[in-house]
Design a protein around this motif. Structure first.
Motif, mmCIF file in Angstrom:
data_model
loop_
_atom_site.group_PDB
_atom_site.id
_atom_site.type_symbol
_atom_site.label_atom_id
_atom_site.label_comp_id
_atom_site.label_asym_id
_atom_site.label_seq_id
_atom_site.Cartn_x
_atom_site.Cartn_y
_atom_site.Cartn_z
ATOM 1 N N GLU A 153 17.078 2.530 -10.005
ATOM 2 C CA GLU A 153 16.546 3.306 -8.894
ATOM 3 C C GLU A 153 16.486 4.801 -9.213
ATOM 4 O OE1 GLU A 153 17.218 1.946 -4.588
ATOM 5 O OE2 GLU A 153 18.573 3.636 -4.851
ATOM 6 N N LYS A 154 17.345 5.252 -10.109
ATOM 7 C CA LYS A 154 17.371 6.666 -10.472
ATOM 8 C C LYS A 154 16.264 7.029 -11.449
ATOM 9 C CE LYS A 154 22.403 6.804 -9.851
ATOM 10 N NZ LYS A 154 23.708 6.979 -10.532
ATOM 11 N N GLU A 155 15.632 6.045 -12.049
ATOM 12 C CA GLU A 155 14.566 6.322 -13.008
ATOM 13 C C GLU A 155 13.306 6.777 -12.280
ATOM 14 O OE1 GLU A 155 13.978 2.743 -15.158
ATOM 15 O OE2 GLU A 155 16.011 2.683 -15.993
ATOM 16 N N PRO A 156 12.536 7.675 -12.892
ATOM 17 C CA PRO A 156 11.275 8.101 -12.252
ATOM 18 C C PRO A 156 10.238 6.987 -12.283
ATOM 19 C CG PRO A 156 11.452 9.049 -14.443
ATOM 20 C CD PRO A 156 12.777 8.355 -14.169
ATOM 21 N N ALA A 157 9.276 7.080 -11.392
ATOM 22 C CA ALA A 157 8.194 6.103 -11.366
ATOM 23 C C ALA A 157 7.341 6.253 -12.620
ATOM 24 C CB ALA A 157 7.340 6.287 -10.123
ATOM 25 N N PRO A 158 6.805 5.170 -13.147
ATOM 26 C CA PRO A 158 5.957 5.269 -14.344
ATOM 27 C C PRO A 158 4.685 6.051 -14.041
ATOM 28 C CG PRO A 158 5.816 3.074 -13.404
ATOM 29 C CD PRO A 158 6.903 3.786 -12.658
ATOM 30 N N SER A 269 6.283 -0.237 -4.961
ATOM 31 C CA SER A 269 6.697 0.395 -3.713
ATOM 32 C C SER A 269 6.359 1.883 -3.694
ATOM 33 C CB SER A 269 8.200 0.196 -3.514
ATOM 34 O OG SER A 269 8.659 0.852 -2.358
ATOM 35 N N ARG A 270 6.483 2.551 -4.832
ATOM 36 C CA ARG A 270 6.199 3.990 -4.917
ATOM 37 C C ARG A 270 4.730 4.293 -5.146
ATOM 38 N NH1 ARG A 270 11.348 5.260 -8.959
ATOM 39 N NH2 ARG A 270 12.990 5.087 -7.354
ATOM 40 N N PHE A 284 5.025 -10.876 -1.218
ATOM 41 C CA PHE A 284 5.590 -9.843 -0.349
ATOM 42 C C PHE A 284 5.570 -8.460 -1.001
ATOM 43 C CE2 PHE A 284 7.623 -13.841 0.848
ATOM 44 C CZ PHE A 284 7.467 -13.838 2.229
ATOM 45 N N ALA A 285 4.973 -8.316 -2.177
ATOM 46 C CA ALA A 285 4.975 -7.034 -2.872
ATOM 47 C C ALA A 285 4.328 -5.962 -2.003
ATOM 48 C CB ALA A 285 4.242 -7.158 -4.203
ATOM 49 N N PRO A 286 4.990 -4.798 -1.824
ATOM 50 C CA PRO A 286 4.469 -3.752 -0.926
ATOM 51 C C PRO A 286 3.355 -2.935 -1.576
ATOM 52 C CG PRO A 286 6.544 -3.045 -1.871
ATOM 53 C CD PRO A 286 6.324 -4.452 -2.363
#
Length: 676
Positions: A153-158, A269-270, A284-286
């Motif tokens: 969770e602490k990793e940045p989004a790709p 999600s991001r 269910f993927a957002p």
């Protein structure tokens, strides 16, 4: 006398330091409690969905948001709250200025993570699925949201990766399935078409799905693709890389591991990735700005969730498409009754290849004429004409042989009177695990080397049903100097080369051959057709067609069975649409799904009787049963017309809440079960 706590200078040095430390700790505790008591300046009330399994507690509870958690407790965040005397997990669904509760609100205990993993559209989807399937939102969300992985969770989004849409390549890929090119153009301009797609045999369906995803992605919208198993996920993954390039999509599967699965989930999600392919949970993927949902082979039982509240992937995706205004593509080599009903009601349009194209791609026949001419061939499991076909096909490539049973010889019977061979200890069925092993019980493992028939005393055994291992052994003896491989059980081959070989596989475990198979043989077709099940014919045709579709263009398919059977005739004509229409008509006449909504109530006989008494079903509801099922349980079937399906779901949900509040014995409720 002076109090040492107030005058620590009166104590020795060590004791004085201990008192000062305890005083500092007390002051910190008072400060923390004061901070917790201070509400957040903005929206100090959080509506929390608490993760408890009790149906009567499936509602939102108001909690006070402390000032220290004001920024972290965002809608969608995971939190810990005090509930029924213990700390439990929950999700913040909304924040507000006030609560309807007149008493004092308990504060949030802790914000587990400020990451908003529960998006509003998924929360709404979970609520609708819980109502439709008479379950709880907490159970649905356990299926929808993966376990948190703090380090990930602490990793940045790709980063986003630029790509170029090749619309012409997509239309060429879909050219033989009309009106497939028009479907892609509609998606590319932001439309939301809905189609039921009957793929022609020898079609590279993952590539066509990838082009549909590319057209949707080009319009700036997201895509969710659901397939039955990891083998199919890998095929679609490779096709997406070929069409979209690297870094445009993620895969969501249960066997990916907690870290990778959560990383891919967060990328979606991001908003860093907008194309998702996976198995059931991927539904269910957002995905942001959802534009298309795709389900392949919707009749596969792997799409039916085995955990409460038992939602089906097809229904989940179609509900999402309705809620979010997205397009839908329901594809497969065969057509389910549910898909045929979507066409009949006008909800979707058909995409299919014409008859000439299908005939060009495959030739299907049923082996049966020779057994009529040759009396000695009537008992042959693999007729002579099939052996000749396999020999001829091996000259140009691999051959696939589908057999419906796993193992060596799973069923034995007396060779003289055909009485099933049973164990003397537990009455279980006897079986053979290899060519040199004695018969042994499949239940208790007892070996019976001196078995004799209880009816006639004869000691000879025959095998009415053979597994894939015995089939491979027989073919190996009949085809010397030919490699024979098996794909089944725990050893499933994903792909095989174009080399000269025979592949014996069970349904669903057929590997993809490089360039396609030269021929496909379907053995023991009677076994699939003899299942006592509402979907026996539909399921048999689906399994045969999935194997037959792996031939190369112009390949041959031979099924060993009764040529007059209507399901085998549908395979010979390659007419899944006609078979689905006939099945639909029969079910409509019998008031079976999809013309009706069914629900089963299963449990201890007394609990089922109580549930039926408490159920406030619609007036038109029919109660079928109770009947005794396995393990001493009983089952009741409740049936209503399709138009009253929502009323039945609400009644079943209220029944669950009532029984939960009264702490009655649990019963298992399944709405529209995949099989009865």
């Amino acid at each position: 006398m002076a109090d040492p706590d107030e005058h620590p200078e009166l104590l020795p040095g060590m004791a004085r330091a201990s008192v000062k430390a305890s005083q500092a700790k007390a002051r910190a505790t008072r400060a923390r409690k004061a901070a917790e008591a201070e509400p957040a300046a903005v929206d100090p009330v959080a509506q929390v969905l608490v993760d408890v399994p009790l149906a009567h507690l499936d509602r939102l509870f108001d909690y006070a948001v402390p000032a220290a958690m004001g920024e972290a407790a965002v809608p969608g965040a995971r939190v810990k709250v005090r509930f029924a005397g213990q700390d439990v997990d929950g999700f913040v669904l909304a924040r507000g200025e006030r609560s309807e509760h007149t008493g004092r609100l308990s504060p949030l205990r802790r914000v587990v993570s400020a990451e908003p993993v529960l998006h509003p559209e998924i929360a709404g989807l979970a609520a609708e699925l819980a109502e439709r399937y008479a379950g709880t939102r907490s159970d649905v969300l356990r299926l929808a949201i993966p376990t948190r992985h703090a380090t990930t969770e602490k990793e940045p989004a790709p980063p986003t990766v630029p790509w170029q849409h090749d619309a012409e390549a997509g239309e060429q890929a879909w050219a033989e399935h009309l009106p497939g090119p028009a479907f892609l153009r509609h998606l590319a301009v932001g439309g939301s078409p809905r189609a039921v797609w009957a793929a022609a045999p020898a079609t590279d369906w993952p590539t066509l799905v990838a082009h549909a995803a590319a057209a949707t992605h080009a319009s700036g919208r997201g895509v969710v693709i659901c397939v039955p198993d990891g083998k199919d996920v890998a095929r679609v993954d490779r096709a997406l890389v070929a069409v979209l390039g690297e870094g445009q999509h993620v895969t969501l599967t249960a066997d990916a591991g907690p870290a990778r699965r959560y990383r891919d989930f967060l990328a979606v999600s991001r908003g860093a990735r907008r194309v998702v392919v996976g198995t059931r949970a991927a539904g269910f993927a957002p995905v942001r700005d959802l534009g298309l949902v795709v389900i392949w082979d919707d009749g596969d039982d792997l799409h039916a969730e085995p955990r409460a509240p038992y939602p089906h992937t097809r229904e989940t995706l179609l509900l999402r498409a309705e809620r979010e205004g997205a397009g839908a593509l329901i594809g497969g080599f065969v057509r389910t009754v549910e898909a045929a009903y979507l066409l009949r009601t006008g909800w979707a349009q058909e995409i299919a290849a014409d008859r000439a194209e299908v005939r060009r791609r495959v030739s299907v026949q049923v082996a049966g004429n020779e057994t009529d001419r040759d009396v000695h061939a009537r008992g042959a499991r693999i007729p002579r004409e099939v052996h000749l076909l396999v020999r001829d096909a091996l000259e140009s490539g691999p051959v696939l042989v589908q057999t419906p049973r796993l193992g060596y010889v799973n069923v034995l019977a007396c060779e003289r009177c055909r009485t099933p061979a049973r164990c003397d200890v537990c009455q279980g069925p006897l079986a053979l695990t290899g060519p040199a092993t004695p018969p042994a019980c499949r239940w208790c493992g007892t070996v019976d080397e001196a078995w004799a028939c209880r009816e006639c005393g004869y000691r000879g055994l025959r095998a009415p049903v053979l597994g894939d291992a015995r089939t491979a052994e027989e073919l190996g003896r009949a085809l010397p100097n030919t490699r024979v491989r098996t794909s089944s059980g725990d050893t499933v081959l994903a792909t095989v080369s174009a080399a000269r070989q025979v592949v014996v596989a069970t349904p669903g475990a057929e590997p993809v051959a490089e360039g396609g198979y030269a021929a496909v043989v379907l053995l023991d077709t009677w076994l699939l057709l003899s299942r006592i099940d509402l979907r026996a014919g539909e399921e048999a045709l689906r399994r045969w067609a999935d194997a037959a579709a792996l031939v190369r263009p112009g390949g041959r398919v031979v099924a060993v069975g009764d040529p007059a059977h209507p399901t085998l005739q549908a395979l010979v004509r390659w007419d899944p649409a006609g078979h689905a229409e006939r099945e639909t008509d029969e079910r409509l006449a019998a008031h079976l799904p999809p013309a009706s909504r069914l629900a089963t109530i299963t449990g201890e006989p007394g609990a089922v009787d109580d549930a039926v008494t408490l159920l406030a079903a619609p007036e038109s509801a029919e109660l079928l049963g109770p009947v005794e099922v396995a393990d001493g349980e009983s089952r009741v079937v409740v049936r209503v017309p399709r138009a009253e399906g929502a009323d039945l779901s609400r009644a079943l949900g209220e029944l669950q809440r009532l029984r939960s509040a009264r702490k009655l014995d649990a019963v298992r409720i399944q709405v529209d079960p995949p099989t009865l």
